[in-house]
Design a protein around this motif. Structure first.
Motif, PDB file in Angstrom:
ATOM      1  N   LYS A 154      -5.952 -19.717 -67.970  1.00 30.93           N
ATOM      2  CA  LYS A 154      -4.814 -18.868 -67.639  1.00 30.93           C
ATOM      3  C   LYS A 154      -3.758 -18.937 -68.741  1.00 30.93           C
ATOM      4  O   LYS A 154      -3.118 -17.947 -69.057  1.00 30.93           O
ATOM      5  CB  LYS A 154      -4.200 -19.295 -66.301  1.00 30.93           C
ATOM      6  CG  LYS A 154      -5.063 -18.969 -65.094  1.00 30.93           C
ATOM      7  CD  LYS A 154      -4.398 -19.418 -63.808  1.00 30.93           C
ATOM      8  CE  LYS A 154      -3.173 -18.594 -63.458  1.00 30.93           C
ATOM      9  NZ  LYS A 154      -3.499 -17.204 -63.096  1.00 30.93           N
ATOM     10  N   GLU A 155      -3.573 -20.124 -69.313  1.00 33.77           N
ATOM     11  CA  GLU A 155      -2.596 -20.317 -70.382  1.00 33.77           C
ATOM     12  C   GLU A 155      -3.156 -21.303 -71.396  1.00 33.77           C
ATOM     13  O   GLU A 155      -3.850 -22.261 -71.029  1.00 33.77           O
ATOM     14  CB  GLU A 155      -1.276 -20.875 -69.834  1.00 33.77           C
ATOM     15  CG  GLU A 155      -0.589 -20.009 -68.794  1.00 33.77           C
ATOM     16  CD  GLU A 155       0.220 -18.878 -69.407  1.00 33.77           C
ATOM     17  OE1 GLU A 155       0.188 -18.722 -70.650  1.00 33.77           O
ATOM     18  OE2 GLU A 155       0.902 -18.158 -68.642  1.00 33.77           O
ATOM     19  N   MET A 156      -2.845 -21.083 -72.674  1.00 37.51           N
ATOM     20  CA  MET A 156      -3.250 -22.000 -73.731  1.00 37.51           C
ATOM     21  C   MET A 156      -2.102 -22.138 -74.719  1.00 37.51           C
ATOM     22  O   MET A 156      -1.420 -21.159 -75.020  1.00 37.51           O
ATOM     23  CB  MET A 156      -4.490 -21.485 -74.482  1.00 37.51           C
ATOM     24  CG  MET A 156      -5.745 -21.370 -73.642  1.00 37.51           C
ATOM     25  SD  MET A 156      -7.218 -20.977 -74.641  1.00 37.51           S
ATOM     26  CE  MET A 156      -6.799 -19.330 -75.219  1.00 37.51           C
ATOM     27  N   ILE A 157      -1.909 -23.350 -75.226  1.00 40.74           N
ATOM     28  CA  ILE A 157      -0.835 -23.555 -76.187  1.00 40.74           C
ATOM     29  C   ILE A 157      -1.151 -24.774 -77.055  1.00 40.74           C
ATOM     30  O   ILE A 157      -1.850 -25.694 -76.620  1.00 40.74           O
ATOM     31  CB  ILE A 157       0.519 -23.756 -75.464  1.00 40.74           C
ATOM     32  CG1 ILE A 157       1.694 -23.632 -76.441  1.00 40.74           C
ATOM     33  CG2 ILE A 157       0.567 -25.100 -74.739  1.00 40.74           C
ATOM     34  CD1 ILE A 157       3.050 -23.609 -75.769  1.00 40.74           C
ATOM     35  N   SER A 158      -0.663 -24.746 -78.280  1.00 33.65           N
ATOM     36  CA  SER A 158      -0.702 -25.900 -79.170  1.00 33.65           C
ATOM     37  C   SER A 158       0.737 -26.267 -79.491  1.00 33.65           C
ATOM     38  O   SER A 158       1.524 -25.407 -79.890  1.00 33.65           O
ATOM     39  CB  SER A 158      -1.465 -25.572 -80.458  1.00 33.65           C
ATOM     40  OG  SER A 158      -1.428 -26.657 -81.358  1.00 33.65           O
ATOM     41  N   TRP A 197       5.250 -22.433 -68.040  1.00 27.87           N
ATOM     42  CA  TRP A 197       4.080 -22.012 -67.271  1.00 27.87           C
ATOM     43  C   TRP A 197       4.397 -22.089 -65.779  1.00 27.87           C
ATOM     44  O   TRP A 197       5.005 -23.069 -65.327  1.00 27.87           O
ATOM     45  CB  TRP A 197       2.878 -22.907 -67.559  1.00 27.87           C
ATOM     46  CG  TRP A 197       2.280 -22.744 -68.928  1.00 27.87           C
ATOM     47  CD1 TRP A 197       2.623 -21.822 -69.873  1.00 27.87           C
ATOM     48  CD2 TRP A 197       1.243 -23.533 -69.497  1.00 27.87           C
ATOM     49  NE1 TRP A 197       1.865 -21.987 -70.996  1.00 27.87           N
ATOM     50  CE2 TRP A 197       0.996 -23.026 -70.798  1.00 27.87           C
ATOM     51  CE3 TRP A 197       0.479 -24.614 -69.052  1.00 27.87           C
ATOM     52  CZ2 TRP A 197       0.036 -23.570 -71.640  1.00 27.87           C
ATOM     53  CZ3 TRP A 197      -0.488 -25.161 -69.886  1.00 27.87           C
ATOM     54  CH2 TRP A 197      -0.715 -24.635 -71.165  1.00 27.87           C
ATOM     55  N   ALA A 198       3.951 -21.095 -65.031  1.00 22.88           N
ATOM     56  CA  ALA A 198       4.148 -21.086 -63.580  1.00 22.88           C
ATOM     57  C   ALA A 198       3.032 -21.889 -62.920  1.00 22.88           C
ATOM     58  O   ALA A 198       2.185 -21.366 -62.190  1.00 22.88           O
ATOM     59  CB  ALA A 198       4.168 -19.650 -63.065  1.00 22.88           C
ATOM     60  N   VAL A 199       3.025 -23.182 -63.189  1.00 24.45           N
ATOM     61  CA  VAL A 199       1.949 -24.050 -62.731  1.00 24.45           C
ATOM     62  C   VAL A 199       2.526 -25.108 -61.803  1.00 24.45           C
ATOM     63  O   VAL A 199       3.632 -25.599 -62.017  1.00 24.45           O
ATOM     64  CB  VAL A 199       1.236 -24.705 -63.944  1.00 24.45           C
ATOM     65  CG1 VAL A 199       2.209 -25.497 -64.781  1.00 24.45           C
ATOM     66  CG2 VAL A 199       0.079 -25.572 -63.511  1.00 24.45           C
ATOM     67  N   SER A 200       1.784 -25.440 -60.746  1.00 21.07           N
ATOM     68  CA  SER A 200       2.237 -26.438 -59.781  1.00 21.07           C
ATOM     69  C   SER A 200       1.508 -27.758 -60.010  1.00 21.07           C
ATOM     70  O   SER A 200       0.434 -27.787 -60.619  1.00 21.07           O
ATOM     71  CB  SER A 200       1.959 -25.950 -58.356  1.00 21.07           C
ATOM     72  OG  SER A 200       0.560 -25.962 -58.095  1.00 21.07           O
ATOM     73  N   PRO A 201       2.074 -28.877 -59.538  1.00 19.79           N
ATOM     74  CA  PRO A 201       1.378 -30.160 -59.660  1.00 19.79           C
ATOM     75  C   PRO A 201      -0.016 -30.141 -59.051  1.00 19.79           C
ATOM     76  O   PRO A 201      -0.922 -30.820 -59.546  1.00 19.79           O
ATOM     77  CB  PRO A 201       2.306 -31.122 -58.922  1.00 19.79           C
ATOM     78  CG  PRO A 201       3.662 -30.516 -59.056  1.00 19.79           C
ATOM     79  CD  PRO A 201       3.428 -29.024 -58.994  1.00 19.79           C
ATOM     80  N   LYS A 202      -0.207 -29.356 -58.008  1.00 22.03           N
ATOM     81  CA  LYS A 202      -1.523 -29.252 -57.382  1.00 22.03           C
ATOM     82  C   LYS A 202      -2.543 -28.696 -58.366  1.00 22.03           C
ATOM     83  O   LYS A 202      -3.713 -29.111 -58.374  1.00 22.03           O
ATOM     84  CB  LYS A 202      -1.437 -28.343 -56.146  1.00 22.03           C
ATOM     85  CG  LYS A 202      -2.755 -28.206 -55.392  1.00 22.03           C
ATOM     86  CD  LYS A 202      -2.574 -27.306 -54.180  1.00 22.03           C
ATOM     87  CE  LYS A 202      -3.915 -27.123 -53.445  1.00 22.03           C
ATOM     88  NZ  LYS A 202      -3.771 -26.235 -52.268  1.00 22.03           N
TER      89      LYS A 202
END
Length: 305
Positions: A154-158, A197-202
């Motif tokens: 969904k997302e990638m980053i360096s 990022w719209a990411v949750s701990p889950k």
């Protein structure tokens, strides 16, 4: 088909040779490792004011010459030589590449941080399928992160924080002092908190870990915490315990870690610090240490298509 890959990292330069065997109709090609070889060149330690020094270029050429001679002895059908943050982040990149080509005859492919993250994902998930999670590749000069679900990234980053790079920027001696550890932590935290990022701990409870810092942490857990040697995972609590040992101001305590992996003296504390800051930023609880990563991803992408 026999394939050879050389990965020019910021801390180590690694050679991997594989036999790629057809497994039958509608089945993926079987990838069989033949040999793994590494040289701890520590190229990130030879970057001064953004430029790789002449001594660093010599180290790179020497390591590439040695590994390419080994590779040639295995008579590969396909070969690939690429560089990650070790070369993409230096301001005198053209000078370094031209000297490598002049001295060794090798022209390394320099891959972007985004491409490195993609190849990490390809290589790791081919051999360890995960429904969802976070992939983290902590290198000497950069860290690649991939947030993925079942159908792919969904997302990638360096990001420009690496274990050896942090040490080079902030540490004057061998072992970081308390003030130097805090400076490294502040930089790592600032960079990671900048990832929107719209990411949750889950979503990121489990991290698929790639790279030397992840393998180092697993080995330290096995040696110092009586960790099961057949278990390729470690928890954030175990990483915290290892940090307290390696970062201790008491030499009698810290040497317990350094005697196990003396070649990681410069990158051990910053590597553990980055792991802890990744867990803090994304709410991660457990790390699985992959045996495969960017080199296998490069093989799959470039040679097996």
């Amino acid at each position: 088909m026999r394939c050879g890959v050389i990965d020019m990292g910021s801390n180590s330069i690694r050679l991997s040779v594989y036999d790629c065997l057809e497994a039958g109709e509608n089945k993926p090609v079987e990838i069989v490792p033949v040999i793994q070889k590494k040289i701890m060149a520590g190229l990130a330690g030879y970057v001064k004011k953004g430029r790789m020094t002449g001594r660093g270029i010599e180290k790179a050429c020497g390591a590439l010459g040695e590994l390419s001679a080994i590779l040639d002895s295995f008579q590969p059908d396909r070969t690939g030589i690429f560089a990650t943050a070790s070369l993409r982040n230096v301001s005198n990149q053209d000078e370094v590449v031209n000297e490598i080509r002049r001295t060794t005859g090798i022209l390394p492919e320099i891959i972007s941080g985004q491409e490195e993250a993609r190849l990490d994902f390809l290589g790791a998930t081919r051999f360890y399928p995960m429904e969802r999670g976070l992939l983290a590749d902590i290198g000497g000069g950069s860290t690649e992160l991939v947030w993925f679900v079942k159908n792919g990234p969904k997302e990638m980053i360096s990001v420009p924080i690496g274990s050896l790079g942090l040490h080079t920027r902030w540490v004057e001696g061998l072992i970081p002092t308390a003030k130097e550890r805090e400076k490294m932590r502040r930089e790592a935290r600032q960079v990671l908190e900048g990832i929107d990022w719209a990411v949750s701990p889950k979503d990121c409870a489990l991290v698929c870990g790639i790279g030397g810092s992840m393998r180092m942490t697993l080995q330290l857990a096995q040696e110092l915490l009586d960790h099961d040697k057949n278990n390729r995972t470690f928890t954030i609590d175990e990483a915290e315990k290892l940090w307290k040992i390696a970062a201790s101001d008491d030499p009698a305590v810290s040497k317990a870690a350094y005697r196990i992996l003396p070649e990681r003296m410069f990158s051990m504390v910053p590597g553990l610090l980055i792991i802890l800051e990744i867990a803090r930023r994304f709410g991660s609880e457990k790390f699985y240490v992959s045996q495969t990563g960017v080199r296998e991803g490069y093989l799959i992408d470039r040679f097996l298509k």
